[in-house]
Design an enzyme around this catalytic site. Structure first.
Site, short mmCIF file in Angstrom:
data_model
loop_
_atom_site.label_atom_id
_atom_site.label_comp_id
_atom_site.label_asym_id
_atom_site.label_seq_id
_atom_site.Cartn_x
_atom_site.Cartn_y
_atom_site.Cartn_z
N ASP A 29 0.60 -1.28 0.06
CA ASP A 29 -0.11 -0.07 -0.20
C ASP A 29 1.32 1.30 0.31
O ASP A 29 2.03 1.24 0.63
CB ASP A 29 -0.47 0.34 1.17
CG ASP A 29 -1.89 1.01 1.25
OD1 ASP A 29 -1.98 1.27 -0.32
OD2 ASP A 29 -2.59 1.12 1.92
N ARG A 42 0.06 9.21 -10.19
CA ARG A 42 0.07 7.82 -9.19
C ARG A 42 0.58 6.30 -9.79
O ARG A 42 1.10 5.78 -8.73
CB ARG A 42 -1.53 7.58 -8.90
CG ARG A 42 -2.00 8.06 -8.48
CD ARG A 42 -3.96 8.15 -8.13
NE ARG A 42 -3.80 6.64 -7.79
CZ ARG A 42 -3.85 6.37 -6.38
NH1 ARG A 42 -3.51 7.43 -5.71
NH2 ARG A 42 -3.78 5.09 -5.99
N GLU A 76 -11.39 -5.09 -5.22
CA GLU A 76 -12.36 -3.74 -4.98
C GLU A 76 -11.78 -2.49 -6.24
O GLU A 76 -12.10 -1.71 -6.11
CB GLU A 76 -12.77 -2.89 -3.27
CG GLU A 76 -13.35 -4.33 -2.91
CD GLU A 76 -12.99 -5.31 -2.50
OE1 GLU A 76 -11.47 -5.52 -2.76
OE2 GLU A 76 -13.55 -6.48 -2.51
N ASN A 77 -11.01 -2.89 -6.75
CA ASN A 77 -9.50 -2.33 -7.29
C ASN A 77 -10.41 -1.82 -8.53
O ASN A 77 -10.22 -1.27 -8.88
CB ASN A 77 -8.18 -2.63 -7.57
CG ASN A 77 -7.42 -2.58 -6.07
OD1 ASN A 77 -6.53 -3.47 -6.34
ND2 ASN A 77 -7.92 -1.61 -5.12
C1 FPP Z 1 -1.65 0.14 -4.04
O1 FPP Z 1 -1.32 1.44 -3.53
C2 FPP Z 1 -1.02 -0.67 -4.77
C3 FPP Z 1 -1.74 -1.19 -5.61
C4 FPP Z 1 -2.85 -1.56 -5.67
C5 FPP Z 1 -1.05 -1.66 -7.14
C6 FPP Z 1 0.07 -2.43 -6.43
C7 FPP Z 1 1.35 -2.86 -7.61
C8 FPP Z 1 2.23 -2.94 -7.90
C9 FPP Z 1 3.22 -3.05 -7.09
C10 FPP Z 1 2.42 -4.01 -9.13
C11 FPP Z 1 2.63 -5.38 -9.29
C12 FPP Z 1 3.80 -6.21 -10.21
C13 FPP Z 1 3.24 -7.74 -10.74
C14 FPP Z 1 3.84 -7.70 -12.11
C15 FPP Z 1 3.23 -8.32 -9.47
P1 FPP Z 1 -2.25 2.99 -3.51
O2 FPP Z 1 -2.44 2.73 -4.62
O3 FPP Z 1 -3.80 1.92 -2.66
O4 FPP Z 1 -1.47 3.93 -2.96
P2 FPP Z 1 -2.14 5.11 -2.59
O5 FPP Z 1 -3.36 3.61 -1.14
O6 FPP Z 1 -0.85 5.79 -1.74
O7 FPP Z 1 -3.17 5.21 -3.00
#
Ligand code: FPP
Length: 251
Positions: A29, A42, A76-77
């Protein structure tokens, strides 16, 4: 062409090799906030997040941890802006294609869990190719939860069990916790011992609801793109200081 130097992570001397978590799960996160703090879009946080994940995977493998599971995309994403969802789907596909050779060299077995049939067709193909190609690798088991929801996983298991009962293949009395586990996406993987969540949120967010029953939780304020090996060392160190009783009292 010069070969990329291979980084090898030694197990820090203060960590006990016989008390390592067998399976580490991570809620990655804070990518969006990391990017925002730098005035970047982002998606740049997600891109940097991939580097963090690669480093953690290599570190887990080198330290002798058997399994790593990462929450890459929840059910949910889909509610995020379409551009961000598209970016993530393309990122997963590109990373898989680019990293497959290295995963073979490093003996990584990759699996994807979740409702994969709703993912873009080209990503599904890349996923099944990578899962087949790496299925005999033994170095570390790496699971990516994509379009994953813990409740959805339990519901699909309940449906499959109901079908088995209906078909006369299973007696309701024979449905034990062990049998139920076999109907989950993670049937072949041991339950996580340690759950790490970055960015300070104290939530499970529908991740591995069944499997995390007895996991130790470690929450850090660090945003995922900044989560490095030193932080992971701290997390494992904290884990080794925990008294895991699984609901029992100490003898
Ligand atoms: C949450 O941060 C992160 C995600 C929803 C995506 C995570 C995915 C990766 C790091 C890529 C992984 C790739 C592979 C191929 C396994 P957020 O966007 O919710 O952050 P925020 O809470 O600060 O908005």
């Amino acid at each position: 062409m010069t070969a990329k130097p291979v980084v090898h992570y030694e197990l820090p001397s203060d960590l006990q090799p016989d008390r390592l978590p067998r399976h580490v799960a991570v809620i990655m996160d804070g990518n969006g906030r990391w990017a925002k703090q730098r005035g970047l879009p982002r998606v740049m946080g997600h891109r940097r997040g991939v580097d963090t994940l690669k480093q953690l995977l290599r570190c887990c493998r080198d330290w002798g941890i058997e399994a790593l599971t990462a929450y890459a995309f929840s059910t949910e994403n889909w509610g995020r802006p379409i551009q961000e969802v598209d970016f993530l789907m393309t990122l997963f596909e590109r990373v898989l294609r680019q990293e497959l050779n290295e995963m073979m060299q490093e003996d990584v077995r990759i699996r994807f869990v979740g409702n994969l049939t709703s993912l873009p067709e080209s990503l599904q193909q890349e996923i099944s190719g990578a899962m087949v190609q790496t299925q005999d690798n033994q170095g570390i088991s790496f699971t990516v939860a994509t379009n994953y929801g813990g409740r959805q996983e339990i519901v699909q298991a309940a449906r499959a069990i109901a079908r088995a009962v209906q078909a006369g293949l299973l007696e309701p009395e024979h449905i034990t916790e062990a049998v139920f586990s076999q109907y989950l996406y993670t049937a072949e993987i041991c339950d996580p011992d340690l759950l790490i969540r970055t960015s300070g949120e104290m939530r499970i967010s529908n991740f591995l609801l069944w499997q995390l029953a007895y996991a130790e939780m470690y929450v850090t304020e660090t945003l995922w793109p900044d989560f490095n090996v030193a932080e992971f060392h701290q997390a494992v160190s904290a884990y080794q200081q925990r008294d895991r009783r699984f609901g029992k009292v100490k003898s």
